[in-house]
Design a protein around this motif. Structure first.
Motif, PDB file in Angstrom:
ATOM      1  N   ILE A  29       0.922  57.942  84.366  1.00 30.67           N
ATOM      2  CA  ILE A  29       0.996  59.283  84.968  1.00 30.67           C
ATOM      3  C   ILE A  29       2.463  59.596  85.264  1.00 30.67           C
ATOM      4  O   ILE A  29       3.115  58.889  86.033  1.00 30.67           O
ATOM      5  CB  ILE A  29       0.150  59.376  86.258  1.00 30.67           C
ATOM      6  CG1 ILE A  29      -1.294  58.948  85.984  1.00 30.67           C
ATOM      7  CG2 ILE A  29       0.182  60.803  86.803  1.00 30.67           C
ATOM      8  CD1 ILE A  29      -2.195  58.991  87.213  1.00 30.67           C
ATOM      9  N   PRO A  33      11.849  59.642  83.194  1.00 33.63           N
ATOM     10  CA  PRO A  33      12.429  58.463  82.549  1.00 33.63           C
ATOM     11  C   PRO A  33      11.535  57.218  82.643  1.00 33.63           C
ATOM     12  O   PRO A  33      11.364  56.501  81.649  1.00 33.63           O
ATOM     13  CB  PRO A  33      13.741  58.259  83.315  1.00 33.63           C
ATOM     14  CG  PRO A  33      14.111  59.629  83.773  1.00 33.63           C
ATOM     15  CD  PRO A  33      12.821  60.327  84.073  1.00 33.63           C
ATOM     16  N   ILE A  52       0.437  61.309  80.799  1.00 32.29           N
ATOM     17  CA  ILE A  52       0.165  62.692  81.181  1.00 32.29           C
ATOM     18  C   ILE A  52       1.278  63.234  82.073  1.00 32.29           C
ATOM     19  O   ILE A  52       1.878  62.500  82.851  1.00 32.29           O
ATOM     20  CB  ILE A  52      -1.226  62.844  81.846  1.00 32.29           C
ATOM     21  CG1 ILE A  52      -1.332  62.089  83.144  1.00 32.29           C
ATOM     22  CG2 ILE A  52      -2.320  62.402  80.923  1.00 32.29           C
ATOM     23  CD1 ILE A  52      -2.723  62.200  83.753  1.00 32.29           C
ATOM     24  N   ARG A  54       2.475  66.881  84.323  1.00 33.75           N
ATOM     25  CA  ARG A  54       2.064  68.201  84.815  1.00 33.75           C
ATOM     26  C   ARG A  54       3.172  69.248  84.707  1.00 33.75           C
ATOM     27  O   ARG A  54       2.924  70.444  84.766  1.00 33.75           O
ATOM     28  CB  ARG A  54       1.613  68.107  86.270  1.00 33.75           C
ATOM     29  CG  ARG A  54       2.748  67.852  87.225  1.00 33.75           C
ATOM     30  CD  ARG A  54       2.302  67.844  88.665  1.00 33.75           C
ATOM     31  NE  ARG A  54       3.407  67.486  89.521  1.00 33.75           N
ATOM     32  CZ  ARG A  54       3.299  67.170  90.790  1.00 33.75           C
ATOM     33  NH1 ARG A  54       2.113  67.150  91.357  1.00 33.75           N
ATOM     34  NH2 ARG A  54       4.353  66.864  91.501  1.00 33.75           N
ATOM     35  N   THR A  56       7.657  69.438  83.494  1.00 33.17           N
ATOM     36  CA  THR A  56       8.562  69.354  82.345  1.00 33.17           C
ATOM     37  C   THR A  56       8.719  67.904  81.912  1.00 33.17           C
ATOM     38  O   THR A  56       9.202  67.080  82.702  1.00 33.17           O
ATOM     39  CB  THR A  56       9.964  69.888  82.743  1.00 33.17           C
ATOM     40  OG1 THR A  56       9.795  71.175  83.329  1.00 33.17           O
ATOM     41  CG2 THR A  56      10.888  69.979  81.556  1.00 33.17           C
ATOM     42  N   GLY A  58      10.439  64.709  80.830  1.00 38.12           N
ATOM     43  CA  GLY A  58      11.843  64.381  81.114  1.00 38.12           C
ATOM     44  C   GLY A  58      12.072  64.274  82.612  1.00 38.12           C
ATOM     45  O   GLY A  58      13.007  63.632  83.064  1.00 38.12           O
ATOM     46  N   ALA A  61      15.392  64.145  85.798  1.00 38.98           N
ATOM     47  CA  ALA A  61      16.660  63.910  85.114  1.00 38.98           C
ATOM     48  C   ALA A  61      17.092  65.138  84.313  1.00 38.98           C
ATOM     49  O   ALA A  61      18.288  65.340  84.079  1.00 38.98           O
ATOM     50  CB  ALA A  61      16.534  62.691  84.203  1.00 38.98           C
ATOM     51  N   VAL A  63      17.353  68.107  85.179  1.00 40.21           N
ATOM     52  CA  VAL A  63      18.147  69.098  85.922  1.00 40.21           C
ATOM     53  C   VAL A  63      19.557  68.585  86.253  1.00 40.21           C
ATOM     54  O   VAL A  63      20.375  69.330  86.775  1.00 40.21           O
ATOM     55  CB  VAL A  63      17.452  69.581  87.229  1.00 40.21           C
ATOM     56  CG1 VAL A  63      16.042  70.033  86.960  1.00 40.21           C
ATOM     57  CG2 VAL A  63      17.486  68.536  88.324  1.00 40.21           C
ATOM     58  N   ALA A  64      19.839  67.327  85.947  1.00 42.21           N
ATOM     59  CA  ALA A  64      21.147  66.764  86.321  1.00 42.21           C
ATOM     60  C   ALA A  64      22.274  67.442  85.535  1.00 42.21           C
ATOM     61  O   ALA A  64      22.207  67.566  84.314  1.00 42.21           O
ATOM     62  CB  ALA A  64      21.163  65.261  86.085  1.00 42.21           C
ATOM     63  N   ILE A  67      25.502  63.291  83.734  1.00 43.81           N
ATOM     64  CA  ILE A  67      25.170  61.905  84.055  1.00 43.81           C
ATOM     65  C   ILE A  67      26.326  61.047  83.557  1.00 43.81           C
ATOM     66  O   ILE A  67      26.674  61.100  82.374  1.00 43.81           O
ATOM     67  CB  ILE A  67      23.834  61.523  83.399  1.00 43.81           C
ATOM     68  CG1 ILE A  67      22.722  62.310  84.097  1.00 43.81           C
ATOM     69  CG2 ILE A  67      23.566  60.026  83.498  1.00 43.81           C
ATOM     70  CD1 ILE A  67      21.475  62.411  83.330  1.00 43.81           C
ATOM     71  N   ALA A 101      -2.661  65.019  86.891  1.00 43.23           N
ATOM     72  CA  ALA A 101      -3.612  64.032  87.419  1.00 43.23           C
ATOM     73  C   ALA A 101      -3.958  64.479  88.833  1.00 43.23           C
ATOM     74  O   ALA A 101      -3.085  64.541  89.693  1.00 43.23           O
ATOM     75  CB  ALA A 101      -2.978  62.652  87.433  1.00 43.23           C
ATOM     76  N   TYR A 144      15.093  71.080  94.451  1.00 44.51           N
ATOM     77  CA  TYR A 144      15.633  70.388  93.277  1.00 44.51           C
ATOM     78  C   TYR A 144      15.282  71.153  91.989  1.00 44.51           C
ATOM     79  O   TYR A 144      14.752  70.574  91.042  1.00 44.51           O
ATOM     80  CB  TYR A 144      15.099  68.952  93.207  1.00 44.51           C
ATOM     81  CG  TYR A 144      15.479  68.102  94.405  1.00 44.51           C
ATOM     82  CD1 TYR A 144      16.608  67.299  94.373  1.00 44.51           C
ATOM     83  CD2 TYR A 144      14.712  68.126  95.564  1.00 44.51           C
ATOM     84  CE1 TYR A 144      16.965  66.529  95.475  1.00 44.51           C
ATOM     85  CE2 TYR A 144      15.061  67.362  96.677  1.00 44.51           C
ATOM     86  CZ  TYR A 144      16.188  66.570  96.620  1.00 44.51           C
ATOM     87  OH  TYR A 144      16.530  65.808  97.706  1.00 44.51           O
ATOM     88  N   GLU A 169      23.447  70.104  92.006  1.00 50.56           N
ATOM     89  CA  GLU A 169      22.803  71.420  91.834  1.00 50.56           C
ATOM     90  C   GLU A 169      23.829  72.534  92.066  1.00 50.56           C
ATOM     91  O   GLU A 169      23.892  73.502  91.303  1.00 50.56           O
ATOM     92  CB  GLU A 169      21.646  71.578  92.839  1.00 50.56           C
ATOM     93  CG  GLU A 169      20.469  70.652  92.589  1.00 50.56           C
ATOM     94  CD  GLU A 169      19.370  71.300  91.744  1.00 50.56           C
ATOM     95  OE1 GLU A 169      19.488  72.487  91.396  1.00 50.56           O
ATOM     96  OE2 GLU A 169      18.396  70.589  91.434  1.00 50.56           O
ATOM     97  N   LYS A 229      13.856  63.017  99.580  1.00 49.24           N
ATOM     98  CA  LYS A 229      12.573  62.920  98.882  1.00 49.24           C
ATOM     99  C   LYS A 229      11.756  61.816  99.509  1.00 49.24           C
ATOM    100  O   LYS A 229      12.306  60.902 100.123  1.00 49.24           O
ATOM    101  CB  LYS A 229      12.823  62.598  97.412  1.00 49.24           C
ATOM    102  CG  LYS A 229      13.510  63.713  96.678  1.00 49.24           C
ATOM    103  CD  LYS A 229      13.547  63.402  95.218  1.00 49.24           C
ATOM    104  CE  LYS A 229      14.103  64.561  94.438  1.00 49.24           C
ATOM    105  NZ  LYS A 229      14.136  64.276  93.023  1.00 49.24           N
ATOM    106  N   GLY A 256       9.881  53.548  88.569  1.00 49.66           N
ATOM    107  CA  GLY A 256      10.846  54.624  88.799  1.00 49.66           C
ATOM    108  C   GLY A 256      11.055  54.907  90.274  1.00 49.66           C
ATOM    109  O   GLY A 256      10.865  54.043  91.134  1.00 49.66           O
ATOM    110  N   ASP A 257      11.426  56.152  90.572  1.00 51.16           N
ATOM    111  CA  ASP A 257      11.774  56.525  91.953  1.00 51.16           C
ATOM    112  C   ASP A 257      10.657  56.209  92.941  1.00 51.16           C
ATOM    113  O   ASP A 257      10.921  55.856  94.091  1.00 51.16           O
ATOM    114  CB  ASP A 257      12.084  58.026  92.032  1.00 51.16           C
ATOM    115  CG  ASP A 257      13.434  58.386  91.427  1.00 51.16           C
ATOM    116  OD1 ASP A 257      14.117  57.482  90.911  1.00 51.16           O
ATOM    117  OD2 ASP A 257      13.797  59.577  91.464  1.00 51.16           O
TER     118      ASP A 257
END
Ligand SMILES: Cc1cc2nc3c(=O)[nH]c(=O)nc-3n(C[C@H](O)[C@H](O)[C@H](O)COP(=O)(O)OP(=O)(O)OC[C@H]3O[C@@H](n4cnc5c(N)ncnc54)[C@H](O)[C@@H]3O)c2cc1C
Length: 290
Positions: A29, A33, A52, A54, A56, A58, A61, A63-64, A67, A101, A144, A169, A229, A256-257
């Motif tokens: 889910i 990245p 899956i 919901r 965008t 990618g 990351a 919107v960065a 990098i 999900a 964000y 941003e 966050k 990940g995060d």
């Protein structure tokens, strides 16, 4: 059989196979990245899986602005880097299901993921859903956001927050906005020096040490909040299924995060995705195959 799939069919459904949940070895889910890396590795291991997303593909990351800590690329925009990841995924013919999900439950050794389209059942599950933004009391705030998704040419932008993302941003918006202000409660920016220097170079106004009242009085055409966050496990029926302990063979894997909310880096998320797939393969899938 249907009960084992966590699905109690009504009489017509007994006769109607398409109503039954689709069965996979693994459901991933989130297609940021971490999820994309997990999908690439799952493909490599030949797993029967789905991924899956919901929003965008990618993830955050995309919107960065720039990098500069991704090995192999001195400097690359988040959108460009994630385009590369997505091309890789496309080349491998991995299909990202564009759906949300809504809930995850676990019964009789199987996960049931309910989505706004169809229900999906699997032996293993990787949660790579990133983090939820901490909200502020302004109803018009964007969290964000992808600057390209908000018309900001010739408009004023207020970014609330003092960390890397707030500065990133603000710098993105500054290319076209009439004026960009960064405002924070802290005595000074927490962002890395390179981002602060770039913001100053671009004439972005930086206001530090404001209290809640002072922050609330600031206004602009577009309000952006990047104040932090947090992990959100609300989609799980039972958040106790989260553990990375190896003996817990039914554990949902985080990647990940969401796994380490204070360490938010693309390269780390990629490693997490691979580790999560290796773990579910060892614990949930390999033995069932042999
Ligand atoms: C402005 C900004 C600048 C950054 N700059 C850098 C940088 O320079 N270098 C760096 O290393 N990192 C940077 N980062 C951090 C980096 O983007 C994150 O660490 C990384 O994206 C985390 O990946 P992830 O896959 O864990 O989560 P995310 O990228 O957040 O992806 C999670 C995905 O899961 C999806 N999802 C969530 N819930 C559901 C659900 N219920 N159903 C289906 N899909 C769901 C979301 O839509 C999202 O696409 C930056 C972040 C931001 C915001």
């Amino acid at each position: 059989m249907p009960a084992k799939l966590g699905f109690i069919p009504c009489l017509p459904c007994w006769l109607c196979l398409p109503c039954w949940p689709i069965m996979f070895d693994l459901v991933i889910i989130g297609a940021g990245p971490a999820g994309l890396s997990a999908a690439i590795h799952a493909k490599r291991l030949g797993l029967n899986f789905t991924i899956i997303e919901r929003g965008t593909p990618g993830g955050q990351a995309t919107v960065a602005w720039k990098i500069e800590n991704f090995p192999g690329d001195l400097s690359i925009s988040g959108a460009k880097l994630m385009d590369r990841f997505l091309s890789h995924v496309n080349e491998l013919e991995i299909k990202i299901q564009r759906t949300e999900a809504e809930s995850v439950s676990f019964k009789d050794g199987l996960y049931l993921v309910r989505t706004d389209q169809e229900d999906i059942s699997s032996n293993a599950l990787i949660l790579a859903t990133g983090l939820e933004p901490v909200r502020i009391s302004r109803p018009d705030a964007h969290y964000y956001p992808d600057p390209n998704s908000l018309r900001h040419e010739g408009r004023t932008v207020l970014v609330i927050g003092g960390g890397d993302s707030a500065f990133d941003e603000a710098i993105s918006f500054s290319a076209k906005a009439k004026k960009v202000t960064i405002a924070m409660r802290g005595a000074g920016p927490k962002a890395i020096p390179g981002l602060v220097t770039e913001a100053i170079k671009r004439g972005i106004e930086i206001k530090c040490g404001l209290n809640e009242n002072e922050l609330a009085k600031l206004d602009a055409d577009i309000i952006v909040a990047c104040i932090g966050k947090r992990r959100d496990l609300n989609i799980l029926d039972d958040p106790l299924q989260i553990t990375n302990h190896k003996s817990q063979i039914t554990a949902i894997q985080l990647a990940g995060d969401i796994l380490h909310p204070n360490i938010r880096h693309i390269a780390v998320a990629l490693g997490d995705g691979i580790t999560a797939v290796e773990t579910v393969y060892e614990n949930n899938i390999k033995n069932g195959r042999s």
